[in-house]
Design an enzyme around this catalytic site. Structure first.
Site, PDB file in Angstrom:
ATOM      1  N   GLY A  17      26.776   8.672  -4.826  1.00 21.88           N
ATOM      2  CA  GLY A  17      25.954   7.453  -4.793  1.00 21.88           C
ATOM      3  C   GLY A  17      26.155   6.590  -6.025  1.00 21.88           C
ATOM      4  O   GLY A  17      25.224   5.946  -6.497  1.00 21.88           O
ATOM      5  N   MET A  21      21.867   1.695  -7.564  1.00 22.97           N
ATOM      6  CA  MET A  21      21.287   1.328  -8.860  1.00 22.97           C
ATOM      7  C   MET A  21      21.171   2.555  -9.772  1.00 22.97           C
ATOM      8  O   MET A  21      21.581   2.511 -10.934  1.00 22.97           O
ATOM      9  CB  MET A  21      19.911   0.694  -8.640  1.00 22.97           C
ATOM     10  N   TYR A 142      11.322   8.995   4.692  1.00 11.80           N
ATOM     11  CA  TYR A 142      12.078   9.194   3.458  1.00 11.80           C
ATOM     12  C   TYR A 142      11.494  10.383   2.686  1.00 11.80           C
ATOM     13  O   TYR A 142      12.227  11.235   2.181  1.00 11.80           O
ATOM     14  CB  TYR A 142      11.978   7.907   2.646  1.00 11.80           C
ATOM     15  N   PRO A 169      11.828  10.429  -9.834  1.00 11.09           N
ATOM     16  CA  PRO A 169      11.658   9.158 -10.549  1.00 11.09           C
ATOM     17  C   PRO A 169      10.539   8.328  -9.934  1.00 11.09           C
ATOM     18  O   PRO A 169      10.396   8.279  -8.719  1.00 11.09           O
ATOM     19  CB  PRO A 169      13.007   8.452 -10.365  1.00 11.09           C
ATOM     20  N   LEU A 172      11.959   2.658  -9.577  1.00 19.15           N
ATOM     21  CA  LEU A 172      13.023   2.237 -10.499  1.00 19.15           C
ATOM     22  C   LEU A 172      13.382   0.772 -10.276  1.00 19.15           C
ATOM     23  O   LEU A 172      13.268   0.261  -9.164  1.00 19.15           O
ATOM     24  CB  LEU A 172      14.283   3.081 -10.266  1.00 19.15           C
ATOM     25  N   HIS A 185      12.985  -3.378  -2.726  1.00 17.05           N
ATOM     26  CA  HIS A 185      11.722  -2.957  -3.334  1.00 17.05           C
ATOM     27  C   HIS A 185      11.088  -4.167  -4.030  1.00 17.05           C
ATOM     28  O   HIS A 185      11.728  -5.201  -4.195  1.00 17.05           O
ATOM     29  CB  HIS A 185      11.949  -1.830  -4.336  1.00 17.05           C
ATOM     30  N   ARG A 215       1.472   0.294  -9.256  1.00 18.83           N
ATOM     31  CA  ARG A 215       2.754   0.981  -9.309  1.00 18.83           C
ATOM     32  C   ARG A 215       3.178   1.148 -10.762  1.00 18.83           C
ATOM     33  O   ARG A 215       2.806   0.378 -11.633  1.00 18.83           O
ATOM     34  CB  ARG A 215       3.850   0.193  -8.579  1.00 18.83           C
TER      35      ARG A 215
HETATM   36  P1  GDP Z   1       6.555   1.462  -2.437  1.00 21.30           P
HETATM   37  O1  GDP Z   1       6.246   1.730  -3.876  1.00 21.30           O
HETATM   38  O2  GDP Z   1       7.216   2.604  -1.760  1.00 21.30           O
HETATM   39  O3  GDP Z   1       5.346   0.963  -1.694  1.00 21.30           O
HETATM   40  O4  GDP Z   1       7.700   0.344  -2.408  1.00 21.30           O
HETATM   41  P2  GDP Z   1       7.831  -1.234  -2.586  1.00 21.30           P
HETATM   42  O5  GDP Z   1       8.506  -1.511  -3.882  1.00 21.30           O
HETATM   43  O6  GDP Z   1       8.522  -1.748  -1.362  1.00 21.30           O
HETATM   44  O7  GDP Z   1       6.351  -1.860  -2.602  1.00 21.30           O
HETATM   45  C1  GDP Z   1       5.474  -1.728  -3.689  1.00 21.30           C
HETATM   46  C2  GDP Z   1       4.257  -2.602  -3.510  1.00 21.30           C
HETATM   47  O8  GDP Z   1       4.619  -3.973  -3.726  1.00 21.30           O
HETATM   48  C3  GDP Z   1       3.588  -2.563  -2.121  1.00 21.30           C
HETATM   49  O9  GDP Z   1       2.191  -2.618  -2.289  1.00 21.30           O
HETATM   50  C4  GDP Z   1       4.084  -3.864  -1.484  1.00 21.30           C
HETATM   51  O10 GDP Z   1       3.199  -4.363  -0.480  1.00 21.30           O
HETATM   52  C5  GDP Z   1       4.081  -4.783  -2.697  1.00 21.30           C
HETATM   53  N1  GDP Z   1       4.919  -5.984  -2.539  1.00 21.30           N
HETATM   54  C6  GDP Z   1       4.516  -7.256  -2.818  1.00 21.30           C
HETATM   55  N2  GDP Z   1       5.477  -8.127  -2.513  1.00 21.30           N
HETATM   56  C7  GDP Z   1       6.538  -7.401  -2.061  1.00 21.30           C
HETATM   57  C8  GDP Z   1       7.843  -7.760  -1.585  1.00 21.30           C
HETATM   58  O11 GDP Z   1       8.223  -8.906  -1.505  1.00 21.30           O
HETATM   59  N3  GDP Z   1       8.659  -6.749  -1.203  1.00 21.30           N
HETATM   60  C9  GDP Z   1       8.263  -5.437  -1.281  1.00 21.30           C
HETATM   61  N4  GDP Z   1       9.128  -4.480  -0.935  1.00 21.30           N
HETATM   62  N5  GDP Z   1       7.029  -5.072  -1.694  1.00 21.30           N
HETATM   63  C10 GDP Z   1       6.187  -6.034  -2.080  1.00 21.30           C
END
Ligand code: GDP
Length: 318
Positions: A17, A21, A142, A169, A172, A185, A215
């Site tokens: 991989g 990233m 996943y 992790p 990231l 993400h 997060r």
């Molecule tokens: P997670 O940590 O597995 O939920 O992965 P994500 O990085 O996809 O999402 C993290 C958080 O960010 C969640 O609460 C999403 O609803 C929020 N979020 C806000 N805007 C966005 C966006 O544009 N894309 C994604 N992927 N998440 C978003």
């Protein structure tokens, strides 16, 4: 714990991989460590294919294997593509871990994810919370695959006494992230959206969900540095969290990205999009006891990630 540092210099390390990233950060870091890096492009080696993977390992005979290959994506991708997230990841893990062992590899590092912990895990999430409650439904495909990978490493340790270790992790981000508008993400998604809003002169940027989930974000080069530390100093069946020990709400994080990018407008929360897990902060006590901590501050890391995004745009436009 308590094992003497393991020398990495001169070892043949296969980074599965390496274009991702995390994988590319690991290649950068392990090169500095004096390792001989082995990689394989997806075109020449599809890790979902058992016979090809076995053949590759028997030919290359690495000393150490890093399993950074995975089908990854944000909250929407996980929801939309359940077969890809479960089946591809199970196949990649089984093929790489079993072929490693069969080819005589004694040391392996498997990259998991903090989504393996229960949706409502106690915060901060200690490693012992694995399999203590139901998973978050938006990424359980996943998560189940990653839990299987962890268990396979533990099984190999128990049955054969090999140094197969799993690290978890936290979220990231950094150079080499995937900037897909829907399947990325949150960090990459917001960098792109704020940048495009700035360029087009838009007044408002959409942020998914309520903005209240929290997060924890780790800069990918810090993560790679932690992995090297773990490879040298950690040999235990227990999984190991890798994080910064601090989290932030999505709303607050979005404002940080807006500042870094230079967007002066407002945020609009799209409540039709999922929030996912309410909070995901890892307990980094065990990692701290090993003597490692993250060094890149969030704002600084987002600025580095934004610079990488701009470089990518410049290359595509050229
Ligand atoms: P997670 O940590 O597995 O939920 O992965 P994500 O990085 O996809 O999402 C993290 C958080 O960010 C969640 O609460 C999403 O609803 C929020 N979020 C806000 N805007 C966005 C966006 O544009 N894309 C994604 N992927 N998440 C978003």
């Amino acid at each position: 714990m308590g094992t003497p540092p393991f020398a990495l210099s001169g070892r043949r390390v296969f980074v599965a991989g390496h274009r991702g990233m995390a994988g590319s950060a690991l290649v950068r870091r392990l090169t500095r460590e004096g390792c001989e890096i082995i990689t394989a492009d997806r075109k020449t080696l599809d890790l979902r294919r058992q016979a090809d993977t076995e053949h590759f390992f028997n030919r290359e005979k690495p000393d150490i294997v890093i399993v950074a290959a995975a089908r990854v994506g944000g909250i929407k991708a996980n929801n939309d593509l359940p077969v890809d997230f479960l089946a591809d990841n199970l196949a990649i893990e089984l093929n790489t871990i079993r072929s490693s062992f069969d080819a005589g590899v004694r040391q392996l590092l498997f990259l998991g994810s903090t989504c393996i912990y229960p949706r409502l895990a106690q915060q901060p999430m200690g490693e012992d919370q694995l399999l203590t409650g139901p998973l978050e439904p938006t990424n359980e495909w996943y998560a189940v695959a990653k839990i299987a990978g962890i268990k396979l490493c533990q099984a190999y340790r128990r049955q054969y006494g090999v140094r197969y270790v799993s690290v978890m992790p936290t979220n990231l981000y950094g150079p080499g992230d995937n900037y897909h508008p829907e399947h990325s993400h949150v960090v990459a998604a917001l960098i792109r959206r704020f940048h495009e809003a700035k360029v087009s002169g838009a007044d408002s940027v959409t942020v998914w969900g309520t903005g209240t989930p929290r997060r924890e974000f780790l800069y990918v080069d810090d993560f790679a540095d932690a992995c090297v530390h773990v490879l040298k100093n950690y040999d235990d069946e227990q999984i190991l969290n890798i994080g910064v020990g601090k989290d932030i709400s999505i709303a607050e994080f979005a404002r940080t990205v807006a500042t870094v990018v230079g967007f002066g407008g407002t945020l609009a929360f799209d409540l039709s999009k999922p929030d996912g897990t309410p909070r995901k902060l890892v307990d980094v006590t065990r990692l701290s006891e090993l003597g490692w901590r993250a060094s890149t501050r969030l704002k600084e890391g987002v600025a580095l990630a934004y610079a990488d995004f701009l470089r990518g745009r410049a290359t595509t436009a050229a």
